[in-house]
Design a protein around this motif. Sequence first.
Motif, mmCIF file in Angstrom:
data_model
loop_
_atom_site.group_PDB
_atom_site.id
_atom_site.type_symbol
_atom_site.label_atom_id
_atom_site.label_comp_id
_atom_site.label_asym_id
_atom_site.label_seq_id
_atom_site.Cartn_x
_atom_site.Cartn_y
_atom_site.Cartn_z
ATOM 1 N N VAL A 1 -13.752 24.761 38.466
ATOM 2 C CA VAL A 1 -14.554 25.127 37.292
ATOM 3 C C VAL A 1 -15.656 24.069 37.100
ATOM 4 N N SER B 1 -19.775 22.069 32.827
ATOM 5 C CA SER B 1 -20.474 22.687 31.694
ATOM 6 C C SER B 1 -19.769 23.972 31.245
ATOM 7 N N VAL B 2 -19.149 24.662 32.203
ATOM 8 C CA VAL B 2 -18.415 25.895 31.866
ATOM 9 C C VAL B 2 -17.147 25.533 31.095
ATOM 10 N N LYS C 1 -21.048 32.281 30.844
ATOM 11 C CA LYS C 1 -21.851 31.112 31.240
ATOM 12 C C LYS C 1 -21.796 30.914 32.763
ATOM 13 N N ALA C 2 -20.598 31.001 33.338
ATOM 14 C CA ALA C 2 -20.451 30.812 34.793
ATOM 15 C C ALA C 2 -21.287 31.853 35.542
ATOM 16 N N GLY D 1 -15.882 29.714 37.310
ATOM 17 C CA GLY D 1 -15.446 29.933 35.941
ATOM 18 C C GLY D 1 -14.011 29.437 35.777
ATOM 19 N N ALA E 1 -16.829 31.379 28.609
ATOM 20 C CA ALA E 1 -16.929 30.619 29.860
ATOM 21 C C ALA E 1 -17.327 31.534 31.022
ATOM 22 N N SER F 1 -17.968 24.632 27.590
ATOM 23 C CA SER F 1 -18.186 25.819 26.742
ATOM 24 C C SER F 1 -16.851 26.410 26.306
ATOM 25 N N TYR F 2 -15.899 26.399 27.228
ATOM 26 C CA TYR F 2 -14.563 26.926 26.914
ATOM 27 C C TYR F 2 -13.934 26.105 25.780
#
Length: 373
Positions: free
Chosen positions: A12, A15-16, A245-246, A202, A242, A19-20
């Motif tokens: 992962v 940055s992802v 975003k991914a 992700g 997430a 966000s999670y």
Amino acid sequence: MVYLDYSATTPVLDSVLNSYIEASKIYIGNANSIHKLGGYSRSIIDEATEQIKNILNIHDYDVIYTSGATESNNTIIKSVCYTYKNRGKRILTTNLEHSSIIEVLEFMKKQGFIIDIVKTDENGIIDLDDLKNKIYDDTILVSVCSVNSETGLLQPIEEISKIVKNYNKCFFHVDMTQSIGKVKINFSNIDFVSLSAHKFYGVKGIGCLIKKKKIVIEPLIHGGKSTTKYRSGTPPLPLIIALSKALRLAYEDVDKNYNYILNLNEIIKEKLSKYDNVFINSNNKCIPHILNISILNTKPETVVHALEQYDIYISTKSACSSVNKESQAVYELTKDRKKAMSSLRISISHLTTFEDINYFLKTFDYIIKNLTK
Ligand code: PMP
């Protein structure tokens, strides 16, 4: 560590993951709750879904969140069979599918469905004439994997979709788990798509079932209506944020990453083809992210474990396929049982460096010389 098993799963991105974590802290409400906090959660999920639709250009589709591609594949096949069984009992597929398709189809066979297999040519590509011949009046679904997870073979999905479109009683499903974020595929004329976030950096535990809006199916998982009647349960908001975003990050650099990976792939191929007993199984129809090879008279597990001693990670077959069986995907490409029994998968990423490849090649050389001594 040199990780060359990106097709099994990807790490992962920081940055992802951030966000999670942020979404988990901020949006505590259940998106199914009627109060303000529920409303915030629902609207943030709607925003993420809108972003996914924009990226994939799928405005006339429903995006249904699942636990991953295995659940998406199961739902699509079982739900289409259940809902449309009065239309027909035939499903058309290939010999190149993932176990999460093969095993479901085996199960459906026991329920009285007929599974037809479309022929492939010498490169493993679907024979389009055979495809036309094998869509019968009672074929309700054609299911094809866009990129085979073991060899990287890319099927001409757009051409196939244009053919299936002419049969208005037959749906077209594409398992895009291995192509999303690696190559762009046009969704028009496709009825169902499966994908999984852990294949494009992700978080593990979420995927999508993408379905043309107008198609009605019986859900596999029943319960409250939730954000969709097709998959009940509390929507996993942080995983959804997430995933979206991914997906955005993966799509931003698809072409740049493709060319970089192609370069790495060519270096590996060139070096490995110098060994008498090493065969490159992936052909020029395969995406460069996956390179399948066979080392004759050597057990693939032995090579995997030998490399592991040097902190290098490759794979024998797809992580989900059964052990001790020849690889059907490699057999389709090579028509050679020995190669299909001794295949290895090296899967690379834009995160792979030239130093990684050099270290892998040097270690491979040492191991092969010792194994064949
Ligand atoms: N389809 C393909 C082509 C795959 O490669 C995989 C994962 N190996 C799956 C489906 C299953 O995905 P998940 O791990 O998300 O269940």
